[in-house]
Design an enzyme around this catalytic site. Structure first.
Site, PDB file in Angstrom:
ATOM      1  N   ARG A  32      10.540  19.554 -19.571  1.00 45.19           N
ATOM      2  CA  ARG A  32      10.102  18.701 -18.465  1.00 45.19           C
ATOM      3  C   ARG A  32      11.162  18.705 -17.372  1.00 45.19           C
ATOM      4  O   ARG A  32      12.364  18.633 -17.669  1.00 45.19           O
ATOM      5  CB  ARG A  32       9.871  17.275 -18.947  1.00 45.19           C
ATOM      6  N   GLU A  80       0.816  25.067 -25.165  1.00 44.93           N
ATOM      7  CA  GLU A  80       0.800  24.333 -26.428  1.00 44.93           C
ATOM      8  C   GLU A  80      -0.541  23.680 -26.722  1.00 44.93           C
ATOM      9  O   GLU A  80      -0.762  23.184 -27.810  1.00 44.93           O
ATOM     10  CB  GLU A  80       1.825  23.204 -26.303  1.00 44.93           C
ATOM     11  N   LYS A 125      -1.200  22.338 -21.282  1.00 48.49           N
ATOM     12  CA  LYS A 125       0.051  21.701 -21.697  1.00 48.49           C
ATOM     13  C   LYS A 125       1.073  22.822 -21.849  1.00 48.49           C
ATOM     14  O   LYS A 125       1.069  23.553 -22.844  1.00 48.49           O
ATOM     15  CB  LYS A 125      -0.133  20.947 -23.015  1.00 48.49           C
ATOM     16  N   LYS A 128      -6.267  13.661 -18.859  1.00 50.44           N
ATOM     17  CA  LYS A 128      -5.806  12.503 -18.089  1.00 50.44           C
ATOM     18  C   LYS A 128      -6.948  11.855 -17.311  1.00 50.44           C
ATOM     19  O   LYS A 128      -7.809  12.558 -16.772  1.00 50.44           O
ATOM     20  CB  LYS A 128      -4.749  12.969 -17.082  1.00 50.44           C
ATOM     21  N   GLU A 167       6.771  20.989 -15.459  1.00 50.32           N
ATOM     22  CA  GLU A 167       7.278  21.639 -16.662  1.00 50.32           C
ATOM     23  C   GLU A 167       7.896  22.966 -16.213  1.00 50.32           C
ATOM     24  O   GLU A 167       7.262  23.722 -15.460  1.00 50.32           O
ATOM     25  CB  GLU A 167       6.114  21.873 -17.647  1.00 50.32           C
ATOM     26  N   LYS A 197      -2.638  13.982 -25.422  1.00 50.73           N
ATOM     27  CA  LYS A 197      -2.229  15.371 -25.634  1.00 50.73           C
ATOM     28  C   LYS A 197      -3.000  15.948 -26.809  1.00 50.73           C
ATOM     29  O   LYS A 197      -3.194  15.280 -27.829  1.00 50.73           O
ATOM     30  CB  LYS A 197      -0.711  15.487 -25.843  1.00 50.73           C
TER      31      LYS A 197
HETATM   32  P1  ATP Z   1       6.875  12.846 -27.134  1.00 51.55           P
HETATM   33  O1  ATP Z   1       6.769  13.553 -28.453  1.00 51.55           O
HETATM   34  O2  ATP Z   1       7.830  11.707 -27.113  1.00 51.55           O
HETATM   35  O3  ATP Z   1       5.549  12.583 -26.492  1.00 51.55           O
HETATM   36  P2  ATP Z   1       7.516  15.243 -26.111  1.00 51.55           P
HETATM   37  O4  ATP Z   1       8.373  15.716 -25.004  1.00 51.55           O
HETATM   38  O5  ATP Z   1       7.724  15.799 -27.464  1.00 51.55           O
HETATM   39  O6  ATP Z   1       7.607  13.773 -26.146  1.00 51.55           O
HETATM   40  P3  ATP Z   1       5.002  16.353 -26.054  1.00 51.55           P
HETATM   41  O7  ATP Z   1       4.328  15.959 -27.288  1.00 51.55           O
HETATM   42  O8  ATP Z   1       5.594  17.709 -26.027  1.00 51.55           O
HETATM   43  O9  ATP Z   1       6.032  15.302 -25.677  1.00 51.55           O
HETATM   44  O10 ATP Z   1       3.994  16.162 -24.804  1.00 51.55           O
HETATM   45  C1  ATP Z   1       4.343  15.742 -23.531  1.00 51.55           C
HETATM   46  C2  ATP Z   1       5.162  16.764 -22.791  1.00 51.55           C
HETATM   47  O11 ATP Z   1       4.380  17.884 -22.418  1.00 51.55           O
HETATM   48  C3  ATP Z   1       5.665  16.246 -21.464  1.00 51.55           C
HETATM   49  O12 ATP Z   1       6.848  15.514 -21.649  1.00 51.55           O
HETATM   50  C4  ATP Z   1       5.865  17.498 -20.641  1.00 51.55           C
HETATM   51  O13 ATP Z   1       7.182  17.963 -20.819  1.00 51.55           O
HETATM   52  C5  ATP Z   1       4.932  18.505 -21.269  1.00 51.55           C
HETATM   53  N1  ATP Z   1       3.808  18.949 -20.404  1.00 51.55           N
HETATM   54  C6  ATP Z   1       3.394  20.234 -20.298  1.00 51.55           C
HETATM   55  N2  ATP Z   1       2.351  20.342 -19.499  1.00 51.55           N
HETATM   56  C7  ATP Z   1       2.040  19.099 -19.045  1.00 51.55           C
HETATM   57  C8  ATP Z   1       1.045  18.566 -18.183  1.00 51.55           C
HETATM   58  N3  ATP Z   1       0.114  19.332 -17.634  1.00 51.55           N
HETATM   59  N4  ATP Z   1       1.062  17.231 -17.972  1.00 51.55           N
HETATM   60  C9  ATP Z   1       1.996  16.428 -18.539  1.00 51.55           C
HETATM   61  N5  ATP Z   1       2.968  16.884 -19.365  1.00 51.55           N
HETATM   62  C10 ATP Z   1       2.997  18.201 -19.626  1.00 51.55           C
END
Ligand code: ATP
Length: 639
Positions: A297, A444, A292, A449, A345, A469
């Protein structure tokens, strides 16, 4: 729903077939909607209006939809309402001849500029009756107002608002003001508007009266599903509404598909608290773990005609922020690739050490008008999904296939473009090792998936349980971070003299269009943060809290802010509170939810205030926490 006549009499204007829809017709519907909290009734009122619009003035359907959701165009075009209250008060004063002082006093008293405008209008003697407002005229003027910029734009805006105001009758001034402010606050959520649109189209088909009640109900439900699904793939009413009018529900999916150039709403992930949750969820299902990455994004689109663009998580066009990526795109795709949509990302990259840099470094990059020669922070793009390829949508393909096509049609360029690192194993030890590795590489945590089958499709706009996540902090029991809107501040004392010493935060309830207070915050800030935040927030001070702030008795900061900034916050846990209003009515009838020991992490530039953590998510987190406590007490639970 079926009216035989070809004209309708509204409170203040008549409406005949072929004529533009009177604004009064919409305002009357808004008024009825505002008076109830019953979801079905709200839907029924709107469907009735839309059926009549389709019958009498179908060319106004698109604008009626836009005014109902209080938007002017698709999100990615970036034109928004949200006129400041001082400008609106000036327009009310000048159009009614009332003193500014009195208007300010009324506003302080009533807290709703819409009502202030309506009362000011109704107390005013009218010499002549201006022509009734129509939907196309109101919509065009709102668009003109939002488009104005530059030195004399303030005066021009006030003049245009005044012209609209003098033509308002009955309740129109109330809704006009609220539209201009950017919040209608009648309890009409966008998803209800989408369902109403679908139902109105079905009810307007000629043979519909012949259907049994049961079959009609099934048709209505199916139509709503179709329009919702199409909208998340192609979030553009400009294309969907004409397609619906022309070909109805049955042809919509064929007419409106994911289209490069139009950003789709990204798929979102569900938080998990423990690695064992992954195994519980994905038992007997093939899944994959990916790093992650901690950046921003980026949805990268390439069109057949050679154009390309990059969109944020919010559908904001970021092409101007990343000229360096735009420039290199052709290097990343192979010759057999003519059009595509990539989900990626964008992460800050250390050229010398050849490694990922923390998010904080990326956030120092300018957002607008970036010149390639001035770029100091290099970015590496990590694609993790391929959604469209060579004229074909891949959304219905399983992740395994999408990933295969990604590898086949693109190549890695060190430090610039690298496939998201992945690992397939169902062994908890392997997952733990991969998680540790990701953290050691400045990521992070992990995204987990589903790989195959019906659950492995890409689900636009959905917070899906098919994507989990796992953040490094979860495992310490801290929980997911929360994204909150800053709505007030407390003047700093002692060491914090000259800056704000603490802030009041809120989450967002999209159904009621209100920000609900959730906690005060005073920790997690460096001295530099305090200075920077003071500098950026002091320009957004407003005299009174917005009428769409839902506050508890004790929520009285020294200054109020307009909702402009979103902060990422961590906390120890969530608790019920008589003082704060977050998620009130969901978990408890009168008490809201508050955060204990909140800590500032960072500003979230990539989220608008309406994208802040929702009341429903807060309620879910609170309930999950309770569940985990029970699990722990029973000997199960967190790693
Ligand atoms: P929310 O809190 O609404 O889920 P967020 O943007 O804060 O949105 P995160 O908790 O940070 O979401 O987790 C999802 C985000 O992680 C995605 O929106 C993307 O930007 C990021 N990301 C990083 N690596 C990946 C990956 N391998 N697959 C999908 N998303 C990824």
């Amino acid at each position: 729903f079926f009216s035989k006549s070809s004209s309708v009499q509204t409170e203040s204007a008549s409406w005949k077939a072929g004529e533009p829809v009177p604004y009064a017709a919409l305002c009357q519907t808004f008024e009825k909607i505002e008076e109830t909290t019953k979801r079905l009734l709200i839907l029924e009122y709107l469907v009735k209006l839309l059926v009549t619009v389709i019958k009498l003035s179908p060319e106004s359907l698109l604008t009626v939809i836009y005014l109902s959701i209080n938007k002017l165009c698709p999100e990615y075009e970036g034109l928004e309402l949200g006129i400041g209250e001082s400008l609106l008060m000036k327009a009310i004063a000048e159009s009614t001849g009332r003193e500014m002082k009195k208007i300010k006093a009324d506003y302080a008293d009533i807290g709703d500029l819409g009502v202030v405008a309506m009362n000011s209008r109704s107390n005013q003697p009218t010499m002549f009756r201006p022509k009734a407002l129509t939907i196309p005229h109101v919509f065009k003027t709102l668009k003109d107002i939002a488009s104005l910029s530059g030195n004399s734009s303030q005066k021009q805006k006030v003049d245009k608002i005044k012209l609209l105001l003098v033509s308002c009758r009955n309740k129109e001034a109330k809704y006009l003001m609220r539209s201009l402010e950017g919040k209608l606050r009648i309890g009409l959520a966008e998803r209800t508007v989408v369902v109403a649109l679908a139902q109105a189209i079905v009810l307007s088909t000629p043979d519909i009266k012949k259907l049994s009640q049961e079959r009609l109900q099934a048709r209505l439900e199916k139509a709503a599903e179709v329009v919702k699904a199409v909208y998340s793939e192609l979030p553009c009413y400009d294309l969907i509404v004409p397609a619906l009018l022309k070909g109805g529900i049955d042809n919509l999916k064929a007419e409106c598909k994911l289209t490069p150039g139009i950003p789709l709403k990204p798929m979102l992930a569900h938080p998990t608290k423990a690695l064992t949750d992954i195994l519980d969820r994905f038992e007997n299902t093939a899944f994959t773990c990916e790093y992650k990455y901690d950046g921003e994004r980026a949805q990268i689109h390439k069109l057949e005609d050679g154009r390309s663009m990059i969109y944020s998580r919010n559908s904001e066009n970021m092409s101007a922020k990343y000229p360096d990526i735009m420039e290199k795109l052709s290097k990343f795709s192979k010759d057999n690739t003519t059009s595509f949509v990539l989900d990626c990302e964008a992460v800050a990259w250390d050229r010398e050490q050849q490694c990922i840099l923390p998010f904080q470094v990326l956030s120092t990059r300018k957002r607008k008008d970036v010149k390639e020669e001035d770029i100091k922070v290099q970015v590496c793009v990590f694609p993790f999904d391929l959604l469209y390829l060579n004229g074909r949508s891949l959304l219905q393909e399983p992740l395994e296939k999408r990933r295969e096509l990604l590898y086949e049609h693109f190549h890695e360029v060190p430090g610039e473009f690298a496939f998201a690192k992945s690992m397939n194993s169902t062994q908890i030890e392997d997952i733990q090792t991969f998680l540790d590795q990701s953290v050691a590489n400045n990521c992070e945590g992990l995204m987990v998936k589903i790989m195959n089958g019906d659950e492995a499709t890409y689900e636009p706009s959905k917070r899906s349980r098919n994507w989990l996540k796992v953040k490094k902090d979860y495992l310490a029991g801290v929980g997911d971070s929360i994204d909150l809107v800053v709505i007030g501040a407390y003047i700093g004392k002692g060491k914090r003299t000259g800056v704000y010493g603490g802030y009041l935060l809120a989450c967002y309830d999209p159904d009621r269009e209100v920000y609900q207070s959730i906690c005060k915050i005073g920790t997690g800030f460096s001295e530099q943060d305090l200075e920077d935040l003071h500098k950026s927030m002091k320009d957004h001070v407003i005299a009174e809290p917005k009428s769409y702030y839902l506050l508890g008795e004790g929520n009285k900061p020294d200054v109020w802010f307009a909702p402009v900034q979103v902060w990422e916050i961590k906390c120890a846990d969530l608790s019920l509170s008589p003082v704060y209003k977050a998620a009130v009515g969901i978990v408890d009838a009168s008490r809201g939810i508050s955060l204990r020991f909140p800590r500032f992490i960072r500003i979230r530039d990539d989220k608008t205030p309406e994208n802040a953590t929702s009341s429903e998510q807060i309620a879910d987190m609170y309930n999950d926490q309770k569940l985990n406590t029970v699990k722990n007490n029973n000997g199960g639970g967190i790693d």
